[in-house]
Design an enzyme around this catalytic site. Structure first.
Site, mmCIF file in Angstrom:
data_model
loop_
_atom_site.group_PDB
_atom_site.id
_atom_site.type_symbol
_atom_site.label_atom_id
_atom_site.label_comp_id
_atom_site.label_asym_id
_atom_site.label_seq_id
_atom_site.Cartn_x
_atom_site.Cartn_y
_atom_site.Cartn_z
ATOM 1 C CE LYS A 17 -9.425 -3.428 -2.100
ATOM 2 N NZ LYS A 17 -9.725 -2.823 -0.768
ATOM 3 C CB SER B 41 -10.934 -7.107 -3.900
ATOM 4 O OG SER B 41 -11.498 -7.455 -5.152
ATOM 5 C CE1 TYR C 299 -10.189 -2.231 -5.579
ATOM 6 C CE2 TYR C 299 -10.311 -4.409 -6.600
ATOM 7 C CZ TYR C 299 -10.777 -3.480 -5.671
ATOM 8 O OH TYR C 299 -11.820 -3.806 -4.849
ATOM 9 C CG ASN D 171 -14.975 0.118 3.015
ATOM 10 O OD1 ASN D 171 -15.219 -0.903 2.374
ATOM 11 N ND2 ASN D 171 -15.557 1.290 2.735
ATOM 12 C CB VAL E 270 -7.375 6.746 3.948
ATOM 13 C CG1 VAL E 270 -8.807 6.783 4.467
ATOM 14 C CG2 VAL E 270 -7.328 6.337 2.474
#
Length: 258
Positions: A167, A150, A163, A92, A66
């Protein structure tokens, strides 16, 4: 005509990170709801297993990263060639490279940003261009994009600054795209998950951390991939036709607020 509010009958949906976990559950549910699904994942072997499990369902599988803008454009072209259009996208795909801030390498930082944030942008842009082209040609059906975030992006996380930052950035993608594309009937929303029973959350669900996390979840349990797929498909369906620019927390009450 199917009058079921959350039906995806006749809709072509791209799901990234679709070969396992949450992405696989979303792809399977979308098929059950009548969609034609393009499943994207880096793991070609897992995609082949998904293809086998789905039998003769209208499923196209594409292996690639991706983080590659050309692959994102290719995936949209292939979905259009197979199914005639792209009506929905679920961003996702994800990876984790945990480390405390002072120990995190530039490579670990970049890998997570590339997949979660840049990858989501590439697919949002590629799918959005196609949806805009249809809209400008007089097609009023619009489109629906769901970006997966998230709790880490809304309240922070220990040991995963890459992360959490990615997010949080996904929330910005959602809000900007929703404002730009609303006039074309293209809806863009975020679904943020808590702890879902997937390989990615094995550490959190281990004996060392289990009780600490469960004590903060009013529903008192982890989520199953199948149940968190439902709100995603709701936002892809006509049942969510007046919802855009929103961030839906699906976390058992781990975050509660106005």
């Amino acid at each position: 005509m199917d009058c079921t509010p959350n039906s995806l009958q006749g809709k072509s949906i791209i799901v990234t990170g679709a070969a396992q976990g949450i992405g696989r559950a979303i792809a399977r549910l979308a098929l059950d709801l009548g969609a034609q699904v393009t499943a994207v994942d880096l793991n070609a072997e897992a995609l082949a297993e998904l293809r086998l499990a789905c039998g003769d369902a209208p499923l196209l599988t594409l292996a690639g990263s991706v983080a590659d803008a050309e692959f994102a454009a290719h995936a949209v072209r292939e979905a259009v060639a197979r199914f005639g259009a792209v009506h929905g996208l679920v961003n996702n795909a994800g990876v984790t490279r945990p480390a405390m801030i002072e120990k995190m390498t530039a490579q670990a930082w970049q890998q997570v940003i590339d997949v979660h944030l840049t990858g989501s942008f590439h697919f949002l842009q590629a799918a959005g261009r196609h949806m805009l082209e249809r809209a400008r040609a007089g097609d009023a059906t619009g489109g629906a994009i769901v970006n997966i975030s998230s709790d880490a992006g809304r309240r922070g996380t220990i040991g995963q600054i890459n992360y959490g930052a990615a997010k949080s950035g996904v929330l910005g993608l959602t809000m900007c795209a929703a404002r730009e594309w609303g006039k074309y009937a293209i809806r863009v929303n975020t679904v943020g998950f808590g702890v879902v029973e997937t390989p990615m959350t094995e550490t959190i669900r281990s004996d060392k951390f289990r009780d600490t996390y469960l004590a903060q979840i009013p529903l008192g349990r982890w989520a199953a991939p199948e149940e968190v797929a439902r709100p995603v498909c709701f936002l892809l369906s006509d049942a969510g036709s007046y919802v855009t620019g929103q961030h839906l927390s699906v976390n058992g009450g781990y975050t509660i607020g106005l």
